[in-house]
Design a protein around this motif. Structure first.
Motif, PDB file in Angstrom:
ATOM      1  N   ILE A  62       0.816  -1.207   0.000  1.00  0.00           N
ATOM      2  CA  ILE A  62       0.000   0.000   0.000  1.00  0.00           C
ATOM      3  C   ILE A  62       0.858   1.269   0.000  1.00  0.00           C
ATOM      4  O   ILE A  62       0.487   2.288  -0.596  1.00  0.00           O
ATOM      5  CB  ILE A  62      -0.985  -0.010   1.187  1.00  0.00           C
ATOM      6  CG1 ILE A  62      -2.059   1.072   1.004  1.00  0.00           C
ATOM      7  CG2 ILE A  62      -0.263   0.136   2.512  1.00  0.00           C
ATOM      8  CD1 ILE A  62      -3.218   0.958   1.964  1.00  0.00           C
ATOM      9  N   ARG A  96      -8.521   7.624   4.912  1.00  0.00           N
ATOM     10  CA  ARG A  96      -8.157   6.280   5.362  1.00  0.00           C
ATOM     11  C   ARG A  96      -6.946   5.756   4.604  1.00  0.00           C
ATOM     12  O   ARG A  96      -6.042   5.142   5.190  1.00  0.00           O
ATOM     13  CB  ARG A  96      -9.343   5.319   5.188  1.00  0.00           C
ATOM     14  CG  ARG A  96     -10.485   5.563   6.179  1.00  0.00           C
ATOM     15  CD  ARG A  96     -11.684   4.685   5.861  1.00  0.00           C
ATOM     16  NE  ARG A  96     -12.787   4.928   6.792  1.00  0.00           N
ATOM     17  CZ  ARG A  96     -14.020   4.464   6.636  1.00  0.00           C
ATOM     18  NH1 ARG A  96     -14.319   3.710   5.577  1.00  0.00           N
ATOM     19  NH2 ARG A  96     -14.959   4.733   7.523  1.00  0.00           N
ATOM     20  N   LEU A  97      -6.916   5.993   3.298  1.00  0.00           N
ATOM     21  CA  LEU A  97      -5.783   5.509   2.497  1.00  0.00           C
ATOM     22  C   LEU A  97      -4.506   6.238   2.863  1.00  0.00           C
ATOM     23  O   LEU A  97      -3.428   5.629   2.947  1.00  0.00           O
ATOM     24  CB  LEU A  97      -6.088   5.682   1.009  1.00  0.00           C
ATOM     25  CG  LEU A  97      -7.223   4.821   0.456  1.00  0.00           C
ATOM     26  CD1 LEU A  97      -7.432   5.112  -1.021  1.00  0.00           C
ATOM     27  CD2 LEU A  97      -6.954   3.343   0.666  1.00  0.00           C
ATOM     28  N   LYS A 157      -3.747   7.603   5.776  1.00  0.00           N
ATOM     29  CA  LYS A 157      -3.309   7.133   7.089  1.00  0.00           C
ATOM     30  C   LYS A 157      -2.699   5.738   7.014  1.00  0.00           C
ATOM     31  O   LYS A 157      -1.844   5.380   7.832  1.00  0.00           O
ATOM     32  CB  LYS A 157      -4.489   7.140   8.061  1.00  0.00           C
ATOM     33  CG  LYS A 157      -4.920   8.539   8.490  1.00  0.00           C
ATOM     34  CD  LYS A 157      -6.106   8.490   9.432  1.00  0.00           C
ATOM     35  CE  LYS A 157      -6.497   9.897   9.902  1.00  0.00           C
ATOM     36  NZ  LYS A 157      -7.699   9.876  10.762  1.00  0.00           N
ATOM     37  N   ALA A 158      -3.131   4.952   6.025  1.00  0.00           N
ATOM     38  CA  ALA A 158      -2.590   3.595   5.862  1.00  0.00           C
ATOM     39  C   ALA A 158      -1.265   3.594   5.112  1.00  0.00           C
ATOM     40  O   ALA A 158      -0.645   2.533   4.966  1.00  0.00           O
ATOM     41  CB  ALA A 158      -3.598   2.722   5.132  1.00  0.00           C
ATOM     42  N   GLY A 159      -0.858   4.757   4.612  1.00  0.00           N
ATOM     43  CA  GLY A 159       0.455   4.845   3.980  1.00  0.00           C
ATOM     44  C   GLY A 159       0.466   5.036   2.485  1.00  0.00           C
ATOM     45  O   GLY A 159       1.547   5.178   1.889  1.00  0.00           O
ATOM     46  N   ALA A 210      -7.725  -0.980   4.083  1.00  0.00           N
ATOM     47  CA  ALA A 210      -7.672   0.349   4.681  1.00  0.00           C
ATOM     48  C   ALA A 210      -8.965   1.126   4.433  1.00  0.00           C
ATOM     49  O   ALA A 210      -9.323   2.019   5.210  1.00  0.00           O
ATOM     50  CB  ALA A 210      -6.488   1.127   4.108  1.00  0.00           C
ATOM     51  N   LYS A 231     -13.013   0.221  10.522  1.00  0.00           N
ATOM     52  CA  LYS A 231     -12.671  -0.836  11.491  1.00  0.00           C
ATOM     53  C   LYS A 231     -13.681  -0.862  12.638  1.00  0.00           C
ATOM     54  O   LYS A 231     -14.238   0.153  13.009  1.00  0.00           O
ATOM     55  CB  LYS A 231     -11.278  -0.609  12.040  1.00  0.00           C
ATOM     56  CG  LYS A 231     -10.197  -0.574  10.950  1.00  0.00           C
ATOM     57  CD  LYS A 231     -10.133  -1.891  10.216  1.00  0.00           C
ATOM     58  CE  LYS A 231      -8.939  -1.918   9.250  1.00  0.00           C
ATOM     59  NZ  LYS A 231      -9.131  -1.049   8.087  1.00  0.00           N
TER      60      LYS A 231
END
Length: 429
Positions: free
Chosen positions: A235, A265-266, A268-270, A425, A429
């Motif tokens: 990712i 969200r993407l 923050k997921a990297g 991601a 959650k």
């Protein structure tokens, strides 16, 4: 977990290793459908006995393959030799085609089990809307024109279903129903046997309940690279361009929130997330798409208009009459606009791997008389790009709102792999 609750990819894995039979899966889907169908109304035709016989035969043969033994639904404007194809039109009530459409024949040849014909907007264009309701909220549309196909998958009545897109008829219902969908590159899947509206844009696609489900069907259709075994990228290596598109003024609060949430969200997921804006040359693309629909729709429906004009919906009859004043010179100019945009489109991906953009203005509208606005789909349909719909949020009324990812032409397999890497991601959650 009951078999009908399995995703297509989960069911396929169990069938391959002998933990599940096709017959058990089909029976479970049919039983669940029988309980839910009076409320959802996803289907125009089901033949349980025929589906069970087919599943039992697949179990006897003991074959293999990505969709072997998996039941699937088909939008009822796609021909089937063993089930009626009515286009949801009174003109074709009881119509029985002489052969399967190419997409249906391909699925059958790979061992899949046709379960039924899903409701649709008449001729997948104008006219009667489907009776289908949104499983998330029965007073709201499931979208269209692939109404029944999307709702049946969302309601767990069938793990896979086929729809079509000429404007936004496939991706928009995925957003409204909270499921996954692939509208492949135009021309990657044969459209033989699907009712024609616009030869320049008509595209056959499919619904599933995971990115892996979409990949199974892509492999069954031998899309380039789909069966390569290549791993999804990390990712952190994926460059995502967030595009509001030239029609952003039509966005609704729920659609804006879905896009913002997905991008956040993407990031923050990297993932490498940045803004992307289409050049001004793309501003007239939505109108050009509509002009071409009118020009090509005129010839596609002329035969029905001449024979059955008194029974043809006024919106379709208009294509063959004054057609809102659209001339063939207007259509030629629209072709030139679309061609220029299509040629340039692939160059944008030197700086990014995938575009993230709205799949619909917002959540599904209330009522069944209108299936929603395709304004956030048309430009991507016009450039023939593959589009993959991914669920994202639930709005305050609990209705789903998704987004879509867009890639260059014939990069369908790469798009599936990228979305598989991003999907974890994307989901709350």
């Amino acid at each position: 977990m009951e078999p009908f609750e399995l995703t297509a990819s989960e069911a396929a894995a169990r069938i391959r290793d002998g933990r599940l039979t096709s017959e058990a899966l089909v029976r479970s889907c049919l039983e669940h459908s029988a309980a839910r169908e009076p409320e959802i109304r996803a289907w125009l035709h089901l033949d349980p006995d025929q589906s069970i016989r087919r599943a039992r035969e697949m179990d006897k043969r003991g074959g293999s393959g990505p969709v072997y033994g998996i039941p699937f639904g088909v939008k009822d404007m796609i021909d089937t030799v063993d089930m009626p194809t009515t286009y949801n039109s009174p003109i074709f009530e009881g119509h029985q085609p002489a052969k399967d459409a190419a997409c249906v024949a391909t699925m059958k040849s790979r061992g899949a089990v046709l379960m039924g014909k899903a409701d649709t907007v008449e001729f997948a264009s104008f006219g009667r809307t489907a009776a289908t309701r949104n499983p998330a909220k029965l007073t709201h549309t499931p979208g269209g024109s692939s109404s029944g196909s999307a709702a049946a998958v969302a309601d767990l009545q069938v793990p896979l279903a086929f729809g079509t897109q000429t404007g936004g008829s496939h991706i928009r219902p995925a957003s409204f129903n909270g499921i996954y969908a692939l509208k492949p590159t135009w021309g990657a899947i044969s459209r033989e046997g699907a009712k024609q509206y616009s030869p320049s844009f008509d595209t056959v696609g499919w619904y599933g309940r995971s990115v892996d489900d979409l990949g199974l069907v892509a492999e069954a259709f031998r899309l380039e690279g789909a069966d390569s075994g290549a791993a999804s990228p990390e990712i952190g290596d994926i460059r995502v361009g967030v595009c509001k598109s030239p029609v952003w003024s039509a966005i609704e609060p729920a659609g804006e929130k879905a896009l913002e949430t997905a991008a956040d969200r993407l990031s923050k997921a990297g993932a490498k997330v940045s803004s992307f804006e289409l050049p001004v040359e793309y501003d007239p693309l939505f109108d050009a798409h509509d002009t071409i629909l009118r020009g090509e729709g005129r010839s596609s429906f002329l035969d029905i208009y001449l024979a059955e004009g008194h029974r043809l919906h006024p919106g379709l009859a208009n294509h063959c009459e004054e057609n809102k004043g659209v001339t063939m010179q207007d259509v030629v100019r629209a072709y030139d606009i679309v061609d220029a945009c299509r040629i340039r489109f692939g160059t944008f991906f030197d700086e990014m791997d995938v575009i993230l953009t709205p799949a619909s203005p917002g959540f599904a509208p209330e009522g069944l008389g209108w299936t929603g606005n395709h304004i956030f789909n048309s430009i991507w349909t016009a450039v023939h790009a593959p589009c993959l719909a991914v669920p994202c949020i639930r709005w305050d009324n609990n209705l789903p709102v998704g987004v879509q990812f867009v890639a260059p032409r014939y990069r369908d397999a790469d798009l599936i792999r990228i979305c598989k890497a991003l999907d974890g991601a994307m989901q709350e959650k």
